[in-house]
Design an enzyme around this catalytic site. Sequence first.
Site, mmCIF file in Angstrom:
data_model
loop_
_atom_site.group_PDB
_atom_site.id
_atom_site.type_symbol
_atom_site.label_atom_id
_atom_site.label_comp_id
_atom_site.label_asym_id
_atom_site.label_seq_id
_atom_site.Cartn_x
_atom_site.Cartn_y
_atom_site.Cartn_z
ATOM 1 N N GLU A 1 -7.187 32.945 -40.888
ATOM 2 C CA GLU A 1 -8.029 32.949 -42.103
ATOM 3 C C GLU A 1 -7.700 34.159 -42.972
ATOM 4 O O GLU A 1 -7.663 34.067 -44.200
ATOM 5 C CB GLU A 1 -9.515 32.969 -41.744
ATOM 6 C CG GLU A 1 -9.995 31.748 -40.982
ATOM 7 C CD GLU A 1 -9.642 30.435 -41.663
ATOM 8 O OE1 GLU A 1 -9.880 30.310 -42.875
ATOM 9 O OE2 GLU A 1 -9.120 29.548 -40.975
ATOM 10 N N TRP B 1 -4.707 33.371 -44.844
ATOM 11 C CA TRP B 1 -4.997 32.493 -46.009
ATOM 12 C C TRP B 1 -5.342 33.348 -47.228
ATOM 13 O O TRP B 1 -4.950 33.043 -48.345
ATOM 14 C CB TRP B 1 -6.183 31.570 -45.714
ATOM 15 C CG TRP B 1 -5.818 30.257 -45.108
ATOM 16 C CD1 TRP B 1 -6.042 29.878 -43.820
ATOM 17 C CD2 TRP B 1 -5.192 29.126 -45.758
ATOM 18 N NE1 TRP B 1 -5.587 28.589 -43.628
ATOM 19 C CE2 TRP B 1 -5.065 28.103 -44.805
ATOM 20 C CE3 TRP B 1 -4.728 28.891 -47.056
ATOM 21 C CZ2 TRP B 1 -4.492 26.865 -45.098
ATOM 22 C CZ3 TRP B 1 -4.165 27.660 -47.351
ATOM 23 C CH2 TRP B 1 -4.053 26.667 -46.379
ATOM 24 N N TRP C 1 -10.125 12.929 -65.866
ATOM 25 C CA TRP C 1 -11.433 13.111 -65.232
ATOM 26 C C TRP C 1 -12.481 12.355 -66.047
ATOM 27 O O TRP C 1 -12.496 12.472 -67.270
ATOM 28 C CB TRP C 1 -11.791 14.592 -65.178
ATOM 29 C CG TRP C 1 -10.758 15.421 -64.457
ATOM 30 C CD1 TRP C 1 -9.802 16.200 -65.022
ATOM 31 C CD2 TRP C 1 -10.581 15.535 -63.038
ATOM 32 N NE1 TRP C 1 -9.037 16.801 -64.043
ATOM 33 C CE2 TRP C 1 -9.493 16.419 -62.819
ATOM 34 C CE3 TRP C 1 -11.229 14.999 -61.932
ATOM 35 C CZ2 TRP C 1 -9.041 16.769 -61.552
ATOM 36 C CZ3 TRP C 1 -10.782 15.350 -60.664
ATOM 37 C CH2 TRP C 1 -9.701 16.220 -60.483
ATOM 38 N N TRP D 1 -11.722 20.109 -61.431
ATOM 39 C CA TRP D 1 -11.931 21.249 -60.530
ATOM 40 C C TRP D 1 -12.233 22.524 -61.291
ATOM 41 O O TRP D 1 -12.934 23.412 -60.793
ATOM 42 C CB TRP D 1 -10.725 21.427 -59.601
ATOM 43 C CG TRP D 1 -9.413 21.692 -60.315
ATOM 44 C CD1 TRP D 1 -8.529 20.774 -60.746
ATOM 45 C CD2 TRP D 1 -8.875 22.968 -60.690
ATOM 46 N NE1 TRP D 1 -7.455 21.382 -61.367
ATOM 47 C CE2 TRP D 1 -7.644 22.732 -61.342
ATOM 48 C CE3 TRP D 1 -9.303 24.288 -60.528
ATOM 49 C CZ2 TRP D 1 -6.837 23.764 -61.838
ATOM 50 C CZ3 TRP D 1 -8.502 25.310 -61.022
ATOM 51 C CH2 TRP D 1 -7.291 25.052 -61.666
ATOM 52 N N TRP E 1 -10.311 25.626 -54.651
ATOM 53 C CA TRP E 1 -10.613 24.484 -55.534
ATOM 54 C C TRP E 1 -9.407 23.572 -55.702
ATOM 55 O O TRP E 1 -9.527 22.345 -55.646
ATOM 56 C CB TRP E 1 -11.135 24.972 -56.900
ATOM 57 C CG TRP E 1 -12.622 25.153 -56.835
ATOM 58 C CD1 TRP E 1 -13.290 26.315 -56.578
ATOM 59 C CD2 TRP E 1 -13.617 24.122 -56.935
ATOM 60 N NE1 TRP E 1 -14.644 26.071 -56.530
ATOM 61 C CE2 TRP E 1 -14.871 24.739 -56.751
ATOM 62 C CE3 TRP E 1 -13.572 22.756 -57.173
ATOM 63 C CZ2 TRP E 1 -16.063 24.017 -56.792
ATOM 64 C CZ3 TRP E 1 -14.758 22.032 -57.216
ATOM 65 C CH2 TRP E 1 -15.990 22.669 -57.023
HETATM 66 C C1 FAD Z 1 -13.693 25.714 -53.031
HETATM 67 C C2 FAD Z 1 -13.557 27.043 -52.323
HETATM 68 C C3 FAD Z 1 -13.830 28.216 -53.005
HETATM 69 C C4 FAD Z 1 -13.708 29.454 -52.358
HETATM 70 N N1 FAD Z 1 -13.981 30.623 -53.063
HETATM 71 C C5 FAD Z 1 -13.811 31.820 -52.471
HETATM 72 C C6 FAD Z 1 -14.042 33.021 -53.186
HETATM 73 O O1 FAD Z 1 -14.353 33.022 -54.374
HETATM 74 N N2 FAD Z 1 -13.904 34.206 -52.520
HETATM 75 C C7 FAD Z 1 -13.534 34.251 -51.199
HETATM 76 O O2 FAD Z 1 -13.437 35.349 -50.634
HETATM 77 N N3 FAD Z 1 -13.290 33.130 -50.510
HETATM 78 C C8 FAD Z 1 -13.416 31.923 -51.101
HETATM 79 N N4 FAD Z 1 -13.193 30.776 -50.371
HETATM 80 C C9 FAD Z 1 -12.699 30.889 -48.990
HETATM 81 C C10 FAD Z 1 -13.786 30.909 -47.903
HETATM 82 O O3 FAD Z 1 -14.692 29.883 -48.104
HETATM 83 C C11 FAD Z 1 -14.531 32.248 -47.813
HETATM 84 O O4 FAD Z 1 -13.612 33.311 -47.765
HETATM 85 C C12 FAD Z 1 -15.397 32.294 -46.551
HETATM 86 O O5 FAD Z 1 -16.363 31.265 -46.594
HETATM 87 C C13 FAD Z 1 -16.091 33.630 -46.442
HETATM 88 O O6 FAD Z 1 -16.898 33.694 -45.312
HETATM 89 P P1 FAD Z 1 -16.582 34.717 -44.125
HETATM 90 O O7 FAD Z 1 -16.332 36.065 -44.707
HETATM 91 O O8 FAD Z 1 -17.650 34.568 -43.117
HETATM 92 O O9 FAD Z 1 -15.187 34.140 -43.619
HETATM 93 P P2 FAD Z 1 -14.465 34.125 -42.196
HETATM 94 O O10 FAD Z 1 -14.384 32.716 -41.767
HETATM 95 O O11 FAD Z 1 -15.010 35.094 -41.251
HETATM 96 O O12 FAD Z 1 -12.965 34.561 -42.605
HETATM 97 C C14 FAD Z 1 -12.590 35.946 -42.703
HETATM 98 C C15 FAD Z 1 -12.008 36.244 -44.057
HETATM 99 O O13 FAD Z 1 -10.828 35.490 -44.269
HETATM 100 C C16 FAD Z 1 -10.714 35.157 -45.651
HETATM 101 N N5 FAD Z 1 -10.715 33.697 -45.769
HETATM 102 C C17 FAD Z 1 -11.292 32.814 -44.943
HETATM 103 N N6 FAD Z 1 -11.042 31.553 -45.354
HETATM 104 C C18 FAD Z 1 -10.310 31.658 -46.470
HETATM 105 C C19 FAD Z 1 -9.745 30.714 -47.363
HETATM 106 N N7 FAD Z 1 -9.864 29.384 -47.186
HETATM 107 N N8 FAD Z 1 -9.065 31.172 -48.428
HETATM 108 C C20 FAD Z 1 -8.902 32.500 -48.638
HETATM 109 N N9 FAD Z 1 -9.413 33.434 -47.823
HETATM 110 C C21 FAD Z 1 -10.099 33.024 -46.755
HETATM 111 C C22 FAD Z 1 -11.914 35.749 -46.358
HETATM 112 O O14 FAD Z 1 -11.534 37.004 -46.885
HETATM 113 C C23 FAD Z 1 -12.915 35.887 -45.218
HETATM 114 O O15 FAD Z 1 -13.874 36.888 -45.444
HETATM 115 C C24 FAD Z 1 -13.296 29.514 -51.003
HETATM 116 C C25 FAD Z 1 -13.022 28.313 -50.328
HETATM 117 C C26 FAD Z 1 -13.150 27.101 -50.973
HETATM 118 C C27 FAD Z 1 -12.852 25.844 -50.222
#
Ligand code: FAD
Length: 474
Positions: A276, A279, A307, A360, A383
């Site tokens: 993650e 990512w 759309w 989106w 997105w």
């Molecule tokens: C439509 C959509 C919009 C999103 N918008 C954002 C946003 O604006 N800001 C944001 O930080 N994340 C975003 N995310 C990614 C992800 O949803 C969040 O990072 C995550 O929910 C944060 O929760 P956590 O810190 O408990 O994550 P954990 O699951 O604990 O993951 C640890 C860290 O990994 C990173 N991470 C995890 N998943 C992703 C991912 N899919 N993409 C990029 N980084 C990731 C984040 O920095 C996160 O804090 C988005 C995902 C989607 C599908």
Amino acid sequence: MQTIIHWFRRDLRVSDNTALHEAWSRGNCVVPVFILDDAILQAADCAAARVAYQLGVLESLRKNLEALGHRLILRHGTPHEELVKLSRDVKADAVFTNRDYEPYAIARDRKVAGALYEAGVYFESFKDHVIWENREILTKAGEPYTVFTPYSRAWRAKGVPPPVPKLGRAKTPVPESVKSLPVPTSSDALGHRLRQQLPDAGEHAGLEVLKQFLADRVYRYDTSRNFPADEAGTSRLSPHFRFGTVGTRTVFAKLFAARDTAPPASDAACQVWETELIWREFYQQILANYPHVAERCFRPEYDDLKWSGTDAQFDAWCAGQTGFPIVDAAMRCLNATGGMHNRLRMIVAMFLTKDLLISWQRGERYFMQQLLDGELAANNGGWQWSAGCGTDAAPYFRIFNPVSQGEKFDPEGNFVRKWVPELRDAPAELIHQPWENPLLLARSKYPAPIVDHARQRERCLAMFKAVKAPTPKA
Ligand SMILES: Cc1cc2nc3c(=O)[nH]c(=O)nc-3n(C[C@H](O)[C@H](O)[C@H](O)COP(=O)(O)OP(=O)(O)OC[C@H]3O[C@@H](n4cnc5c(N)ncnc54)[C@H](O)[C@@H]3O)c2cc1C
């Protein structure tokens, strides 16, 4: 060098901060500054939650700097003008900062570099926000990766550098004659009314969140991460990444330490969390290498998608009134807290684009207006992934069914019950499709579904088929 200004932006911490450490090592006097920038504060996608949270972060940073004998200078204005003024005030030799890869930040920093050059002040920027920048991990052909799995393999092969040392005590204090604004105590002063309850802000809070997650929760992350009712199922570190109240190298160093002391069976869960974090870096390099994604589809042929969703449907989605319980619970949670679980972000993003057939970009903007962790690279990547027009190698015809997603990831309906009180008493087998019992639906006052999923799925497939679908590159 005598005097070096450290310009804070998204790195609001004193430990593991590359440019700040460089300024302290190379200069006799470090002048730490943060500039409240109206171009950000008044942008259409600015969220009150982020503004208020950032003020909390700044106050905590101010105290952390003070404990080391440093004084945070706060200014409000246009960065290149304020930095030239401050350089004159403190007779600065240089301005140091950590790099930011968003298009606005790149243009702003170019202006700053030009203005400082004119003023005879040296300007240097550093890598800090990510482990590997956009040109540091390339394919054999020298191109950026556009598919995540091979990128993550190459990323892992490079290893991770250790954290940089914490800021040392001030060698020479910033003269009292140098003016600073006080940190505003409320976002109202900046034109943003906060509606949410926010989590603790600042570097200590960030390190505590990380510590608690790595103490044991990370060892079950592989199984817990998809269930939104489990509030401890993910790290909740994203606001700290967003504002830089944890250092990325620190996070990896502590993760590796947690993995090395855990039983081998926990290795897989640690790896899933590491993925993650990769990512996050993947989307940062996509934005830096392909800045057109900020405005348009990663794959340009999808810019022609037609759309056809309506404003009324968009409003129902924003308000959590679509009649699909998992979607509505997620949107109401976002509106009330400024946060949303990753699984739910995917569900609601897919619902907006593939059930409501709304672009989106509208959803992306709404998320940015609400999210505490809202940041361009991850939000845009998420997105475009969900809409099927981004870097994802999976084809556009992956369309989530909101009922089966709800049943799979909120099997008891506990998350829905929390945010959709109309359905509090619905039995688990009906909570994700209350319309199956018309009496229950009528009694609950919960709306009927605003679209028919099966029909919209067909319309969505037709919409995508109408534009040319290319084969993704490796
Ligand atoms: C439509 C959509 C919009 C999103 N918008 C954002 C946003 O604006 N800001 C944001 O930080 N994340 C975003 N995310 C990614 C992800 O949803 C969040 O990072 C995550 O929910 C944060 O929760 P956590 O810190 O408990 O994550 P954990 O699951 O604990 O993951 C640890 C860290 O990994 C990173 N991470 C995890 N998943 C992703 C991912 N899919 N993409 C990029 N980084 C990731 C984040 O920095 C996160 O804090 C988005 C995902 C989607 C599908």
